[in-house]
Each structure stands twice: as structure tokens, then as C-alpha cells.
Write a protein that holds these residues in place. Sequence first.
Motif, mmCIF file in Angstrom:
data_model
loop_
_atom_site.group_PDB
_atom_site.id
_atom_site.type_symbol
_atom_site.label_atom_id
_atom_site.label_comp_id
_atom_site.label_asym_id
_atom_site.label_seq_id
_atom_site.Cartn_x
_atom_site.Cartn_y
_atom_site.Cartn_z
ATOM 1 N N MET A 1 0.829 -1.199 0.000
ATOM 2 C CA MET A 1 0.000 0.000 0.000
ATOM 3 C C MET A 1 0.867 1.256 0.000
ATOM 4 O O MET A 1 0.594 2.220 0.710
ATOM 5 C CB MET A 1 -0.915 -0.011 1.229
ATOM 6 C CG MET A 1 -1.922 -1.132 1.212
ATOM 7 S SD MET A 1 -3.081 -0.969 -0.154
ATOM 8 C CE MET A 1 -3.916 -2.534 -0.074
ATOM 9 N N GLU A 2 1.945 1.210 -0.763
ATOM 10 C CA GLU A 2 2.888 2.325 -0.749
ATOM 11 C C GLU A 2 2.354 3.533 -1.510
ATOM 12 O O GLU A 2 1.579 3.394 -2.449
ATOM 13 C CB GLU A 2 4.231 1.888 -1.338
ATOM 14 C CG GLU A 2 4.986 0.940 -0.432
ATOM 15 C CD GLU A 2 6.384 0.677 -0.943
ATOM 16 O OE1 GLU A 2 7.334 0.917 -0.195
ATOM 17 O OE2 GLU A 2 6.519 0.236 -2.091
ATOM 18 N N CYS A 3 2.807 4.699 -1.085
ATOM 19 C CA CYS A 3 2.388 5.955 -1.713
ATOM 20 C C CYS A 3 3.597 6.875 -1.819
ATOM 21 O O CYS A 3 4.195 7.223 -0.810
ATOM 22 C CB CYS A 3 1.305 6.650 -0.881
ATOM 23 S SG CYS A 3 -0.088 5.602 -0.432
ATOM 24 N N VAL A 4 3.944 7.240 -3.040
ATOM 25 C CA VAL A 4 5.018 8.193 -3.290
ATOM 26 C C VAL A 4 4.517 9.180 -4.329
ATOM 27 O O VAL A 4 4.023 8.771 -5.374
ATOM 28 C CB VAL A 4 6.295 7.486 -3.804
ATOM 29 C CG1 VAL A 4 7.366 8.507 -4.158
ATOM 30 C CG2 VAL A 4 6.832 6.515 -2.770
ATOM 31 N N PHE A 5 4.613 10.475 -4.050
ATOM 32 C CA PHE A 5 4.169 11.461 -5.032
ATOM 33 C C PHE A 5 4.968 12.749 -4.884
ATOM 34 O O PHE A 5 5.597 12.996 -3.855
ATOM 35 C CB PHE A 5 2.659 11.728 -4.914
ATOM 36 C CG PHE A 5 2.192 12.163 -3.553
ATOM 37 C CD1 PHE A 5 2.067 13.505 -3.245
ATOM 38 C CD2 PHE A 5 1.859 11.214 -2.584
ATOM 39 C CE1 PHE A 5 1.631 13.909 -1.985
ATOM 40 C CE2 PHE A 5 1.432 11.603 -1.329
ATOM 41 C CZ PHE A 5 1.307 12.966 -1.027
ATOM 42 N N GLY A 6 4.950 13.548 -5.945
ATOM 43 C CA GLY A 6 5.706 14.787 -5.920
ATOM 44 C C GLY A 6 5.255 15.740 -7.001
ATOM 45 O O GLY A 6 4.508 15.362 -7.909
ATOM 46 N N LEU A 7 5.721 16.991 -6.907
ATOM 47 C CA LEU A 7 5.364 18.010 -7.900
ATOM 48 C C LEU A 7 6.433 19.089 -7.927
ATOM 49 O O LEU A 7 7.260 19.209 -7.022
ATOM 50 C CB LEU A 7 3.984 18.601 -7.591
ATOM 51 C CG LEU A 7 3.766 19.249 -6.222
ATOM 52 C CD1 LEU A 7 4.012 20.747 -6.292
ATOM 53 C CD2 LEU A 7 2.340 18.993 -5.733
ATOM 54 N N VAL A 8 6.398 19.875 -9.008
ATOM 55 C CA VAL A 8 7.339 20.977 -9.194
ATOM 56 C C VAL A 8 6.593 22.297 -9.015
ATOM 57 O O VAL A 8 5.520 22.490 -9.584
ATOM 58 C CB VAL A 8 7.979 20.921 -10.599
ATOM 59 C CG1 VAL A 8 8.886 22.129 -10.819
ATOM 60 C CG2 VAL A 8 8.757 19.629 -10.775
ATOM 61 N N TYR A 133 -0.492 2.572 -4.611
ATOM 62 C CA TYR A 133 -1.956 2.636 -4.545
ATOM 63 C C TYR A 133 -2.445 4.057 -4.262
ATOM 64 O O TYR A 133 -3.526 4.447 -4.695
ATOM 65 C CB TYR A 133 -2.483 1.679 -3.477
ATOM 66 C CG TYR A 133 -2.472 0.230 -3.910
ATOM 67 C CD1 TYR A 133 -3.365 -0.227 -4.881
ATOM 68 C CD2 TYR A 133 -1.583 -0.671 -3.351
ATOM 69 C CE1 TYR A 133 -3.350 -1.547 -5.283
ATOM 70 C CE2 TYR A 133 -1.561 -1.999 -3.746
ATOM 71 C CZ TYR A 133 -2.450 -2.436 -4.715
ATOM 72 O OH TYR A 133 -2.437 -3.741 -5.125
ATOM 73 N N GLY A 134 -1.643 4.829 -3.536
ATOM 74 C CA GLY A 134 -2.023 6.205 -3.258
ATOM 75 C C GLY A 134 -2.059 7.083 -4.494
ATOM 76 O O GLY A 134 -2.643 8.161 -4.476
ATOM 77 N N ILE A 166 -5.762 10.092 0.720
ATOM 78 C CA ILE A 166 -5.257 8.711 0.805
ATOM 79 C C ILE A 166 -5.706 8.066 2.111
ATOM 80 O O ILE A 166 -6.184 6.933 2.127
ATOM 81 C CB ILE A 166 -3.718 8.700 0.686
ATOM 82 C CG1 ILE A 166 -3.297 9.052 -0.746
ATOM 83 C CG2 ILE A 166 -3.151 7.335 1.088
ATOM 84 C CD1 ILE A 166 -1.830 9.410 -0.888
ATOM 85 N N ARG A 167 -5.581 8.807 3.212
ATOM 86 C CA ARG A 167 -5.962 8.259 4.519
ATOM 87 C C ARG A 167 -7.456 7.958 4.596
ATOM 88 O O ARG A 167 -7.868 7.000 5.251
ATOM 89 C CB ARG A 167 -5.586 9.243 5.625
ATOM 90 C CG ARG A 167 -4.103 9.260 5.976
ATOM 91 C CD ARG A 167 -3.819 10.330 7.003
ATOM 92 N NE ARG A 167 -2.432 10.313 7.462
ATOM 93 C CZ ARG A 167 -1.878 11.282 8.156
ATOM 94 N NH1 ARG A 167 -2.593 12.366 8.463
ATOM 95 N NH2 ARG A 167 -0.629 11.207 8.549
ATOM 96 N N SER A 168 -8.277 8.765 3.937
ATOM 97 C CA SER A 168 -9.724 8.572 4.056
ATOM 98 C C SER A 168 -10.284 7.594 3.023
ATOM 99 O O SER A 168 -11.337 7.017 3.241
ATOM 100 C CB SER A 168 -10.445 9.922 3.935
ATOM 101 O OG SER A 168 -10.205 10.499 2.667
#
Length: 204
Positions: A1-8, A133-134, A166-168
Motif C-alpha cells: 500500500m505504498e504511496c510516493v508522489f511529488g510536484l514541481v 496505490y495512493g 489517501i488516509r480517508s
Amino acid sequence: MECVFGLVGNGFAIVAADTSAVHSILVHKSNEDKIMLLDSHKLIAASGEPGDRVQFTEYIQKNVALYQFRNGIPLTTAAAANFTRGELATALRKNPYSVNILLAGYDKETGPSLYYIDYIATLHKVEKGAFGYGSYFSLSMMDRHFHSGMSVEEAVDLVDKCIMEIRSRLVVAPPNFVIKIVDKDGAREYAWRESVKDNPAPSA
């Protein structure tokens, strides 16, 4: 259930990752930092099999440091991303790594950048990206609220929106997240978003 995200954003890149180390139905720890500092102005956030993730990101980190030691200048973010992609592609035909990567960096000439590198060695320069999944929720939140030239405050607010979503919405959601940022002043930890604290090990 890993979640990795990013933005510029405007003059910076920001990445966030869950901090859960899990295997099957077991949670081993909830303070695992999955965002590594490649050098003073680069971050590598990874998801995937824990062994592959740790081994591969450390391998990339040491080779980036070796290049700088040998040549006296650091790799650019684009060069580091292409090197990472090349190593994944080479391993793909021998002993593939099950690891997905967001590589964020800041260069004096080109400013901030974010690179999406998946386990089959696909490389794209992106303004926003996510793995795990996130990503189903964080990508949709970023599609709605992201705009180019975001301030740090706007970006952190969007990251928090993604974490709350993601948490909800995720049935087995990771409780804790770490947020890191890279800009002209370097790469650094920005904040933790914790809803569960790891209990200290009982003394014998």
C-alpha cells in the motif's frame, strides 16, 4: 500500500512518501524514510520491494557521489535521472529491480525538475507524478488543484490534501508520511505527517 508522489513549483520541487515498512499483513515499522538525499540538491523517492528499494537507491547514491569525487563536479538532475534509468534498463535483462522512482533536483541553469522512472526503465520529465496505490487519489487531486508556478505554501497544502485523501479513501492506508523539498538552498526534510507513533522496544 505504498504511496510516493511529488510536484514541481516555483523554484522548488517537493516529494512525499509514506513511511510504512510492511510485509504481507504485517507492519514492521511506521517510520521508514523512503526519500533519500542523492547529493546536496537531489532527492530520490522510491517505492517497491523493500530489499530492491534500499539496495538500488543506495547504489545510485554511491555512484552519483563517485562521479562527483572523480570529476570534481556533480551530475545534473537530468544526468542523474538518465544514469538511474540506464542502470534499471541494464538490470531488467539480468536481475530486475522491483522499484519505482521519483527523482527531484535543482540545477542553477535549469531550476527545479522532477523525473518519473518506473521499474521497466521508463523515464519522463514531469511536473507532477505518483506511484503506488495512493497514486489513484493523489494524481486526481493534483489534476484538480495543481497549477504551474505554485508557491511552497500552495504545494504543501496540496500535498496535505493528497495525504488526507489517501488516509480517508484507501482501505489499508499508511498512517505516516514524510515530506522533503529541494530548491536553490539544497535538499532537506520539510515535515512529517504522523498519526501513529512507533512504540519503543521493551527493555529486557
